[in-house]
Design a protein around this motif. Structure first.
Motif, PDB file in Angstrom:
ATOM      1  N   GLN A   1     148.046 -73.613  30.414  1.00  0.00           N
ATOM      2  CA  GLN A   1     149.344 -74.486  30.439  1.00  0.00           C
ATOM      3  C   GLN A   1     149.456 -75.593  29.546  1.00  0.00           C
ATOM      4  OE1 GLN A   1     148.486 -76.088  34.568  1.00  0.00           O
ATOM      5  NE2 GLN A   1     148.780 -78.172  33.670  1.00  0.00           N
ATOM      6  N   TRP A   2     148.435 -76.021  28.732  1.00  0.00           N
ATOM      7  CA  TRP A   2     148.727 -76.899  27.829  1.00  0.00           C
ATOM      8  C   TRP A   2     149.072 -76.620  26.394  1.00  0.00           C
ATOM      9  CZ3 TRP A   2     149.200 -81.691  29.935  1.00  0.00           C
ATOM     10  CH2 TRP A   2     148.460 -81.993  31.248  1.00  0.00           C
ATOM     11  N   PHE A   3     149.327 -75.244  26.220  1.00  0.00           N
ATOM     12  CA  PHE A   3     149.663 -74.567  24.784  1.00  0.00           C
ATOM     13  C   PHE A   3     150.779 -73.588  25.065  1.00  0.00           C
ATOM     14  CE2 PHE A   3     145.185 -75.889  24.672  1.00  0.00           C
ATOM     15  CZ  PHE A   3     145.145 -76.274  23.681  1.00  0.00           C
ATOM     16  N   PRO A   4     151.911 -74.091  25.960  1.00  0.00           N
ATOM     17  CA  PRO A   4     153.237 -73.333  25.945  1.00  0.00           C
ATOM     18  C   PRO A   4     153.656 -73.468  24.717  1.00  0.00           C
ATOM     19  CG  PRO A   4     153.409 -75.300  27.011  1.00  0.00           C
ATOM     20  CD  PRO A   4     152.013 -75.384  26.676  1.00  0.00           C
ATOM     21  N   ASP A   5     154.808 -72.515  24.437  1.00  0.00           N
ATOM     22  CA  ASP A   5     155.761 -72.391  23.344  1.00  0.00           C
ATOM     23  C   ASP A   5     156.949 -73.407  23.457  1.00  0.00           C
ATOM     24  OD1 ASP A   5     154.074 -70.507  22.197  1.00  0.00           O
ATOM     25  OD2 ASP A   5     154.866 -69.049  23.110  1.00  0.00           O
TER      26      ASP A   5
ATOM     27  N   VAL B   1     150.087 -79.486  24.219  1.00  0.00           N
ATOM     28  CA  VAL B   1     150.209 -81.044  24.411  1.00  0.00           C
ATOM     29  C   VAL B   1     148.920 -81.833  24.279  1.00  0.00           C
ATOM     30  CG1 VAL B   1     150.914 -82.338  26.503  1.00  0.00           C
ATOM     31  CG2 VAL B   1     152.174 -80.276  25.972  1.00  0.00           C
ATOM     32  N   ALA B   2     148.925 -82.976  23.804  1.00  0.00           N
ATOM     33  CA  ALA B   2     148.033 -83.771  23.890  1.00  0.00           C
ATOM     34  C   ALA B   2     148.389 -85.152  23.838  1.00  0.00           C
ATOM     35  CB  ALA B   2     146.992 -83.465  22.758  1.00  0.00           C
ATOM     36  N   GLY B   3     147.642 -86.044  24.599  1.00  0.00           N
ATOM     37  CA  GLY B   3     148.009 -87.524  24.778  1.00  0.00           C
ATOM     38  C   GLY B   3     149.239 -87.736  24.923  1.00  0.00           C
ATOM     39  N   GLY B   4     150.159 -86.842  25.825  1.00  0.00           N
ATOM     40  CA  GLY B   4     151.832 -87.038  26.243  1.00  0.00           C
ATOM     41  C   GLY B   4     152.415 -86.605  25.145  1.00  0.00           C
ATOM     42  N   LEU B   5     152.190 -85.921  24.044  1.00  0.00           N
ATOM     43  CA  LEU B   5     152.848 -85.647  22.923  1.00  0.00           C
ATOM     44  C   LEU B   5     153.006 -84.221  22.593  1.00  0.00           C
ATOM     45  CD1 LEU B   5     152.499 -88.688  20.392  1.00  0.00           C
ATOM     46  CD2 LEU B   5     154.208 -88.404  22.019  1.00  0.00           C
ATOM     47  N   THR B   6     154.069 -83.677  22.362  1.00  0.00           N
ATOM     48  CA  THR B   6     154.209 -82.353  22.039  1.00  0.00           C
ATOM     49  C   THR B   6     153.805 -82.224  20.459  1.00  0.00           C
ATOM     50  OG1 THR B   6     156.553 -82.522  21.270  1.00  0.00           O
ATOM     51  CG2 THR B   6     156.274 -81.764  23.542  1.00  0.00           C
ATOM     52  N   PRO B   7     153.521 -80.985  20.026  1.00  0.00           N
ATOM     53  CA  PRO B   7     153.112 -80.869  18.586  1.00  0.00           C
ATOM     54  C   PRO B   7     154.203 -81.452  17.587  1.00  0.00           C
ATOM     55  CG  PRO B   7     152.653 -78.841  19.868  1.00  0.00           C
ATOM     56  CD  PRO B   7     153.316 -79.501  20.816  1.00  0.00           C
ATOM     57  N   SER B   8     155.343 -81.415  18.067  1.00  0.00           N
ATOM     58  CA  SER B   8     156.446 -81.775  17.056  1.00  0.00           C
ATOM     59  C   SER B   8     156.448 -83.211  17.003  1.00  0.00           C
ATOM     60  CB  SER B   8     157.893 -81.402  17.544  1.00  0.00           C
ATOM     61  OG  SER B   8     158.265 -81.842  19.030  1.00  0.00           O
ATOM     62  N   LYS B   9     156.085 -83.892  18.053  1.00  0.00           N
ATOM     63  CA  LYS B   9     155.779 -85.436  17.876  1.00  0.00           C
ATOM     64  C   LYS B   9     154.507 -85.734  17.229  1.00  0.00           C
ATOM     65  CE  LYS B   9     159.377 -87.081  20.763  1.00  0.00           C
ATOM     66  NZ  LYS B   9     160.164 -88.152  20.763  1.00  0.00           N
ATOM     67  N   ARG B  10     153.499 -84.978  17.127  1.00  0.00           N
ATOM     68  CA  ARG B  10     152.220 -85.502  16.806  1.00  0.00           C
ATOM     69  C   ARG B  10     152.174 -85.311  15.247  1.00  0.00           C
ATOM     70  NH1 ARG B  10     149.920 -82.730  20.774  1.00  0.00           N
ATOM     71  NH2 ARG B  10     148.935 -81.291  19.339  1.00  0.00           N
ATOM     72  N   ARG B  11     153.078 -84.187  14.796  1.00  0.00           N
ATOM     73  CA  ARG B  11     152.915 -83.580  13.386  1.00  0.00           C
ATOM     74  C   ARG B  11     152.732 -84.780  12.339  1.00  0.00           C
ATOM     75  NH1 ARG B  11     156.079 -78.922  14.994  1.00  0.00           N
ATOM     76  NH2 ARG B  11     154.542 -77.340  15.854  1.00  0.00           N
ATOM     77  N   ARG B  12     153.577 -85.562  12.564  1.00  0.00           N
ATOM     78  CA  ARG B  12     153.666 -86.703  11.360  1.00  0.00           C
ATOM     79  C   ARG B  12     152.427 -87.433  11.460  1.00  0.00           C
ATOM     80  NH1 ARG B  12     156.872 -92.170  13.335  1.00  0.00           N
ATOM     81  NH2 ARG B  12     156.658 -91.851  15.469  1.00  0.00           N
ATOM     82  N   TYR B  13     151.901 -87.623  12.501  1.00  0.00           N
ATOM     83  CA  TYR B  13     150.580 -88.403  12.584  1.00  0.00           C
ATOM     84  C   TYR B  13     149.437 -87.845  12.034  1.00  0.00           C
ATOM     85  CZ  TYR B  13     153.248 -91.353  15.888  1.00  0.00           C
ATOM     86  OH  TYR B  13     154.029 -92.098  16.492  1.00  0.00           O
ATOM     87  N   VAL B  14     149.446 -86.430  12.112  1.00  0.00           N
ATOM     88  CA  VAL B  14     148.588 -85.522  11.756  1.00  0.00           C
ATOM     89  C   VAL B  14     148.474 -85.456  10.028  1.00  0.00           C
ATOM     90  CG1 VAL B  14     147.915 -83.201  11.463  1.00  0.00           C
ATOM     91  CG2 VAL B  14     148.213 -84.061  13.740  1.00  0.00           C
TER      92      VAL B  14
END
Length: 124
Positions: free
Chosen positions: A48-52, A98-111
């Motif tokens: 459930q933490w990896f939906p599209d 989803v990790a730390g309350g953020l979707t991939p689109s929100k985490r990408r800039r940090y990564v």
């Protein structure tokens, strides 16, 4: 009268500073131990933490109140940045779920920012 001069011992060589990658790997281990058993998601189906199609509000709601939310975010950014920097994968391929309350689109800039630092250090 002659002065006796004692030999001066050579100063010990300083240890080389740990690289960014070494420091991140150590932090990665510490964060994994901290989040592994205490996360709100631990006893839930991991699929459930990896939906599209997660929306940002859904991700924030799912992680709200989790004791290790900030550590989870940091752990995943480190994991994903190390993958990008060490394998040459694209950020959009490496950042999933989803990790730390953020979707991939929100985490990408940090990564991307952390992966860029790792690559710069490796090429120096």
């Amino acid at each position: 009268m002659s002065t006796i001069i004692a030999p001066v011992a050579a100063a010990p060589k300083p240890k080389p500073a740990a690289t960014l990658q070494q420091r991140l790997k150590a932090e990665q281990i510490r964060l994994a131990e901290a989040t592994r058993l205490r996360g709100k998601c631990v006893r839930q189906n991991t699929e459930q933490w990896f939906p599209d199609n997660w929306r940002d509000a859904d991700a924030e709601k799912a992680c709200r109140g989790c004791w290790v939310q900030a550590a989870c975010f940091r752990l995943h950014v480190i994991d994903e940045a190390l993958i990008v920097a060490n394998t040459g994968s694209s950020v959009s391929t490496a950042v999933r779920g989803v990790a730390g309350g953020l979707t991939p689109s929100k985490r990408r800039r940090y990564v991307k920012a952390l992966a860029d630092k790792l690559r710069a250090e490796a090429s120096a």
